[in-house]
Design a protein around this motif. Sequence first.
Motif, PDB file in Angstrom:
ATOM      1  N   GLY A 159       0.821  -0.922  -0.506  1.00 34.88           N
ATOM      2  CA  GLY A 159      -0.114   0.556   0.276  1.00 34.88           C
ATOM      3  C   GLY A 159       1.177   0.958  -0.148  1.00 34.88           C
ATOM      4  O   GLY A 159       0.402   1.809  -1.128  1.00 34.88           O
ATOM      5  N   LEU A 160       2.132   1.120   0.811  1.00 37.86           N
ATOM      6  CA  LEU A 160       2.883   2.437   1.080  1.00 37.86           C
ATOM      7  C   LEU A 160       3.019   2.699  -0.622  1.00 37.86           C
ATOM      8  O   LEU A 160       3.855   3.994  -1.008  1.00 37.86           O
ATOM      9  CB  LEU A 160       3.936   2.493   2.385  1.00 37.86           C
TER      10      LEU A 160
ATOM     11  N   LEU B 171      -3.656   7.293  -6.795  1.00 36.85           N
ATOM     12  CA  LEU B 171      -4.274   5.293  -6.262  1.00 36.85           C
ATOM     13  C   LEU B 171      -5.247   5.223  -7.279  1.00 36.85           C
ATOM     14  O   LEU B 171      -5.624   4.269  -7.112  1.00 36.85           O
ATOM     15  CB  LEU B 171      -4.506   5.385  -5.259  1.00 36.85           C
ATOM     16  N   GLY B 185      -6.702   0.168   0.929  1.00 39.01           N
ATOM     17  CA  GLY B 185      -5.872  -0.416   2.158  1.00 39.01           C
ATOM     18  C   GLY B 185      -5.190   0.512   1.870  1.00 39.01           C
ATOM     19  O   GLY B 185      -4.376   1.526   2.634  1.00 39.01           O
ATOM     20  N   ALA B 186      -3.911   0.851   0.510  1.00 38.79           N
ATOM     21  CA  ALA B 186      -3.007   1.464   0.170  1.00 38.79           C
ATOM     22  C   ALA B 186      -3.744   2.855   0.513  1.00 38.79           C
ATOM     23  O   ALA B 186      -2.468   3.758   1.507  1.00 38.79           O
ATOM     24  CB  ALA B 186      -3.281   1.794  -1.711  1.00 38.79           C
ATOM     25  N   GLN B 189      -3.403   3.679   4.444  1.00 35.34           N
ATOM     26  CA  GLN B 189      -1.906   3.113   5.108  1.00 35.34           C
ATOM     27  C   GLN B 189      -0.649   4.532   4.929  1.00 35.34           C
ATOM     28  O   GLN B 189      -0.180   4.355   5.405  1.00 35.34           O
ATOM     29  CB  GLN B 189      -1.253   2.105   4.380  1.00 35.34           C
ATOM     30  N   THR B 190      -1.238   5.095   3.439  1.00 37.83           N
ATOM     31  CA  THR B 190      -0.368   6.132   3.291  1.00 37.83           C
ATOM     32  C   THR B 190      -0.981   7.259   3.794  1.00 37.83           C
ATOM     33  O   THR B 190      -0.010   7.837   4.483  1.00 37.83           O
ATOM     34  CB  THR B 190      -0.771   6.312   1.899  1.00 37.83           C
TER      35      THR B 190
END
Lengths: 208, 208, 208, 208
Positions: A159-160, B171, B185-186, B189-190
Amino acid sequence: MRKELRIERKNKLLQAAAEVFAEKGYAGASISDVAARAGMGKGTVYGYFPSKEDLFFDVFFWYALQLMTDIHLNFFNGRLSVREACLRFTSELVERMIESIKMYPLTLEFWSAAASGGLRDRLKQAMSRMYCDYRNLIGSMIQQGIETDEFLPETDVEGLSAGIMGAIDALGLQFWMDPDFDIRGAAEQTMAAILNGISVHPETGDKG
Amino acid sequence: MRKELRIERKNKLLQAAAEVFAEKGYAGASISDVAARAGMGKGTVYGYFPSKEDLFFDVFFWYALQLMTDIHLNFFNGRLSVREACLRFTSELVERMIESIKMYPLTLEFWSAAASGGLRDRLKQAMSRMYCDYRNLIGSMIQQGIETDEFLPETDVEGLSAGIMGAIDALGLQFWMDPDFDIRGAAEQTMAAILNGISVHPETGDKG
Amino acid sequence: MRKELRIERKNKLLQAAAEVFAEKGYAGASISDVAARAGMGKGTVYGYFPSKEDLFFDVFFWYALQLMTDIHLNFFNGRLSVREACLRFTSELVERMIESIKMYPLTLEFWSAAASGGLRDRLKQAMSRMYCDYRNLIGSMIQQGIETDEFLPETDVEGLSAGIMGAIDALGLQFWMDPDFDIRGAAEQTMAAILNGISVHPETGDKG
Amino acid sequence: MRKELRIERKNKLLQAAAEVFAEKGYAGASISDVAARAGMGKGTVYGYFPSKEDLFFDVFFWYALQLMTDIHLNFFNGRLSVREACLRFTSELVERMIESIKMYPLTLEFWSAAASGGLRDRLKQAMSRMYCDYRNLIGSMIQQGIETDEFLPETDVEGLSAGIMGAIDALGLQFWMDPDFDIRGAAEQTMAAILNGISVHPETGDKG
DNA sequence: TATGAATGAGGGTTCATTCAT
DNA sequence: TATGAATGAACCCTCATTCAT
């Protein structure tokens, strides 16, 4: 040797096409334009690429490969802490963007072409893969940071990576739209925040 | 003629145009397509929009306004900590993207059209402004966080806003390219990493 | 490509265009019509003329030059009294009109196009010049007659040239409208009257 | 009374149409233009004229009738020698042309429309008749001159009428093309020459 | 192989005409 | 009756592609 000449001319065409597509867009660029820019006759183009679509598709790969090669060549040759490596990497990407901002529209054309038209599926897939490659590049660095206990173990690598990659990419967009936009600062600050956010021992904010 | 009917038909055309442009791209879409989708005759379109370009430009504003309105309506009605507000906000943006991912190509078309062609300057400027608006939205939240001592005082509001906005945006692109991509999720989390990175009292990573 | 072939095809297009414009008028003629008449593809026309307007304009010059050339070739090769030369000249013009009466509508189209539309100014100026040339042709003959004492010294060369030129021209119009109209007789009689009117020694009316 | 209003509006439309057709040409003028100039709605035109062609055709008659009426009203009310009557008549025509030179393009449009398009036959016939009427007007004057022994008995009335009529007409064309053209002088000199040419006792050239 | 002339499908746009109000 | 919104046929022009030289 014949082969070399052919490759040379093909590259000249790819370069010319990249420029013309960047300036006029895919739809607005004509094969004539490309041929003229490459200093060749219109018909000659068809000796190297079967159609305008194929030419564009090939330009994508040629351009993407150039970028990736540049990055690899310029980047992976030092010993740094993971944190520093990450910053170096993104800063490298940003510098590359600034250098070639004139070509940024080409990227926009790739996206647009991936959204509709005859190249949609081929291009969408290719771009998806390319994005994956870049994500993995960053991902492997983060992973390394986790393994060296620089980064928190619960960090979501995938994800990051996507978030970082996306942020850099989109900062390029904003810089392209507005040349006064401080892309270096924005990239640096965003990366600093993220890296702090996942670091076991965050740096203090004061940069002095 | 009744004003309402005219507005109704204009909106129908905008909706139809947005869909067709999203599906076929600006160049690939014909006025006939748009008219047919809207259930009207080709000539009728020209009673509402002076040219294909103008139609496209108006679609941009209409679409952008819709998004902005949605966000304002759906978001600004709670009392949350700044951190939570930021997460709510980005999560809101992400949900909106997921919902209307079918229309994502339209955004790509806007970008492409801002890069070349007759709409370039008008569109580039308009998109730049729109991006600014969004950045300011996020920026004002971060600023608030700084003022309430939730966020570090040395935080670069402008740069970070751009980074966050860009990350969310990009994203969306990755999600559009690959429906299996875990955009929620990405994003989460970011954002978590960034917010941790600028928080005076970072949360512990374990979310349980 | 061979230069000759290009000129040949260009002339074929001009000929075809002249015919089609004469038959259908400028507005009523389509580029398709012209191309088909010339036995070429629609797009080919644009390889020779940048637009329909330019084609029409070039047809004007091409047609005018043809006429002027014919007249010069056919006329200026005898030794006649000025009176006879004048009659020969006008009779020559009349014969030419009769021969090519099918093309007379083309002239009407030129006038109409000189009155309005995108070619107005260019065409109006060009036609004005052309008329001047013809007037000067007649004028120089009358002048010669004055100098040889055949014609009255007080004769208004300019005005009369215009009158004669106009009369011939307009007789063509009448003949075109009504094929039974005796254009030869009318031209001959009008010229006879005029020449008598300015002659120092008028001929007797009985021609036998 | 209803009928009067209708006639009034019809005339207003004819006037507006004449102006617009003169300015933009038949093809270049739209029904919208005409309606707007007449201060009416586009659809209203079709309540008075079944089609654009019919409107144009009616404009022709309306315009031709106006001219003819003017001439009759202004001319046939004096007692003059035939020679003077002829000069008065042509001078009258010329003055009328000068006055309404702004409308000259309308005449060119009539000719052009008589050459091709849906009105061709109707208009060609009508214009032919109109020309006949004018020729007969002049012809009757010349005939009278013959009968009063002012003009030579062998004069070809028909041919000369056509020549005179044509000359006047074409002088108008030249004047329209070049406002500096001395139409009065040219008409006067041409008529003087012709009348001298057919007069039993020609006038001396010196006009003092 | 390189060239560019020829081709014709395709689309943006206009406008005469119709028709519901 | 007056209106003007709606319609779609028609046409100019572009340009990817082919092919003769």
